[in-house]
Scaffold this motif. Structure first.
Motif, mmCIF file in Angstrom:
data_model
loop_
_atom_site.group_PDB
_atom_site.id
_atom_site.type_symbol
_atom_site.label_atom_id
_atom_site.label_comp_id
_atom_site.label_asym_id
_atom_site.label_seq_id
_atom_site.Cartn_x
_atom_site.Cartn_y
_atom_site.Cartn_z
ATOM 1 N N ALA A 253 0.898 4.349 -2.575
ATOM 2 C CA ALA A 253 0.861 5.752 -2.139
ATOM 3 C C ALA A 253 1.954 6.541 -2.861
ATOM 4 O O ALA A 253 1.710 7.669 -3.323
ATOM 5 C CB ALA A 253 1.018 5.841 -0.626
ATOM 6 N N THR B 130 -10.266 13.723 -0.155
ATOM 7 C CA THR B 130 -9.706 13.211 1.095
ATOM 8 C C THR B 130 -9.848 14.238 2.205
ATOM 9 O O THR B 130 -10.052 13.868 3.369
ATOM 10 C CB THR B 130 -8.239 12.783 0.921
ATOM 11 O OG1 THR B 130 -7.474 13.881 0.424
ATOM 12 C CG2 THR B 130 -8.120 11.613 -0.033
ATOM 13 N N TRP C 43 -2.460 8.658 5.329
ATOM 14 C CA TRP C 43 -1.447 7.604 5.224
ATOM 15 C C TRP C 43 -0.098 8.176 5.630
ATOM 16 O O TRP C 43 0.289 9.224 5.130
ATOM 17 C CB TRP C 43 -1.356 7.066 3.794
ATOM 18 C CG TRP C 43 -0.688 5.742 3.755
ATOM 19 C CD1 TRP C 43 0.619 5.483 3.501
ATOM 20 C CD2 TRP C 43 -1.283 4.485 4.023
ATOM 21 N NE1 TRP C 43 0.880 4.147 3.591
ATOM 22 C CE2 TRP C 43 -0.293 3.506 3.916
ATOM 23 C CE3 TRP C 43 -2.574 4.085 4.354
ATOM 24 C CZ2 TRP C 43 -0.527 2.164 4.119
ATOM 25 C CZ3 TRP C 43 -2.819 2.745 4.555
ATOM 26 C CH2 TRP C 43 -1.796 1.802 4.437
ATOM 27 N N THR C 44 0.610 7.501 6.525
ATOM 28 C CA THR C 44 1.892 8.021 6.983
ATOM 29 C C THR C 44 3.026 7.065 6.642
ATOM 30 O O THR C 44 2.829 5.855 6.571
ATOM 31 C CB THR C 44 1.881 8.264 8.505
ATOM 32 O OG1 THR C 44 1.609 7.035 9.164
ATOM 33 C CG2 THR C 44 0.852 9.297 8.893
ATOM 34 N N SER D 72 -0.324 12.630 4.459
ATOM 35 C CA SER D 72 -0.277 12.208 5.864
ATOM 36 C C SER D 72 -1.626 12.332 6.562
ATOM 37 O O SER D 72 -1.798 11.784 7.641
ATOM 38 C CB SER D 72 0.769 13.012 6.637
ATOM 39 O OG SER D 72 0.363 14.363 6.769
ATOM 40 N N THR E 158 0.833 -1.198 0.000
ATOM 41 C CA THR E 158 0.000 0.000 0.000
ATOM 42 C C THR E 158 0.871 1.252 0.000
ATOM 43 O O THR E 158 0.557 2.231 -0.680
ATOM 44 C CB THR E 158 -0.958 -0.009 1.204
ATOM 45 O OG1 THR E 158 -1.697 -1.240 1.182
ATOM 46 C CG2 THR E 158 -1.936 1.141 1.146
ATOM 47 N N LEU E 159 1.980 1.227 0.730
ATOM 48 C CA LEU E 159 2.907 2.360 0.698
ATOM 49 C C LEU E 159 3.433 2.561 -0.717
ATOM 50 O O LEU E 159 3.547 3.693 -1.191
ATOM 51 C CB LEU E 159 4.066 2.163 1.672
ATOM 52 C CG LEU E 159 5.174 3.214 1.605
ATOM 53 C CD1 LEU E 159 4.628 4.621 1.825
ATOM 54 C CD2 LEU E 159 6.269 2.885 2.613
#
Length: 180
Positions: free
Chosen positions: A8, A154, A35-36, A32, A4-5
């Motif tokens: 991203a 978002t 998602w971080t 962020s 998933t990263l």
């Protein structure tokens, strides 16, 4: 398989080529909000994306002794991202420490618990105010095909979350105060 990263990072690069530093900066804001990732995680994931042929880079003279790498999506990266976007998200376990603490709250000192929720309320109200400022600055959603549309969508999710969370903290404070 891309993480998933990794997706991203591909989503950030879909908005234009970037150095690793620029990717990390984009991951701080606005990514962020939902998602971080740390710089070391991003660097490691970029290596996997390179090995998988999903990104490539060009070099330019850097400010120091080493050239800087400017990453971009490859055709395979764009195709992978397009396919991933429409897949249902994986189920993920909910892990909300504040809700878990609330589950055991009957054991806590009510005054200390009230302080905890007052602090949480302040944090959510501050974040909500920040999101509302950003929404006013944007002025409304860009058209659907515009990459900024995702930023706005978002942001709307974040606004709803912060409103809900602040309302729940207020309810908790009312419940705790009634018991004192």
């Amino acid at each position: 398989m891309t993480s998933t990263l990794g997706f991203a990072i591909l989503a950030v690069l879909a908005r234009g080529e970037r150095t690793g530093y620029d990717i990390a900066a984009s991951m701080r804001r606005p990514v962020s909000y939902f998602w971080t990732a740390g710089h070391s995680q991003i660097h490691a994931e970029l290596q996997k994306l390179l090995a998988g042929g999903l990104v490539a880079y060009e070099t330019e003279a850097g400010p120091g002794p080493q050239d800087k790498k400017i990453y971009h999506l490859t055709g395979a990266g764009t195709a992978a991202l397009r396919g991933w976007i429409i897949e249902p998200p994986r189920e993920r376990p909910e892990r909300d420490e504040l809700v878990l603490k609330t589950y055991a709250a009957a054991l806590a000192d009510p005054a200390a618990l009230r302080d905890l929720f007052a602090d949480q309320l302040a944090k959510h109200e501050a974040r909500l105010a920040e999101y509302e400022r950003e929404e006013r600055a944007i002025g409304g959603p860009p058209g659907f095909g515009d990459p900024r549309w995702g930023n706005y969508a978002t942001l709307r999710c974040g606004l709803g979350y912060e409103r809900h969370r602040a309302e729940w903290c207020r309810w908790m404070l009312d419940q705790i105060s009634a018991s004192l």
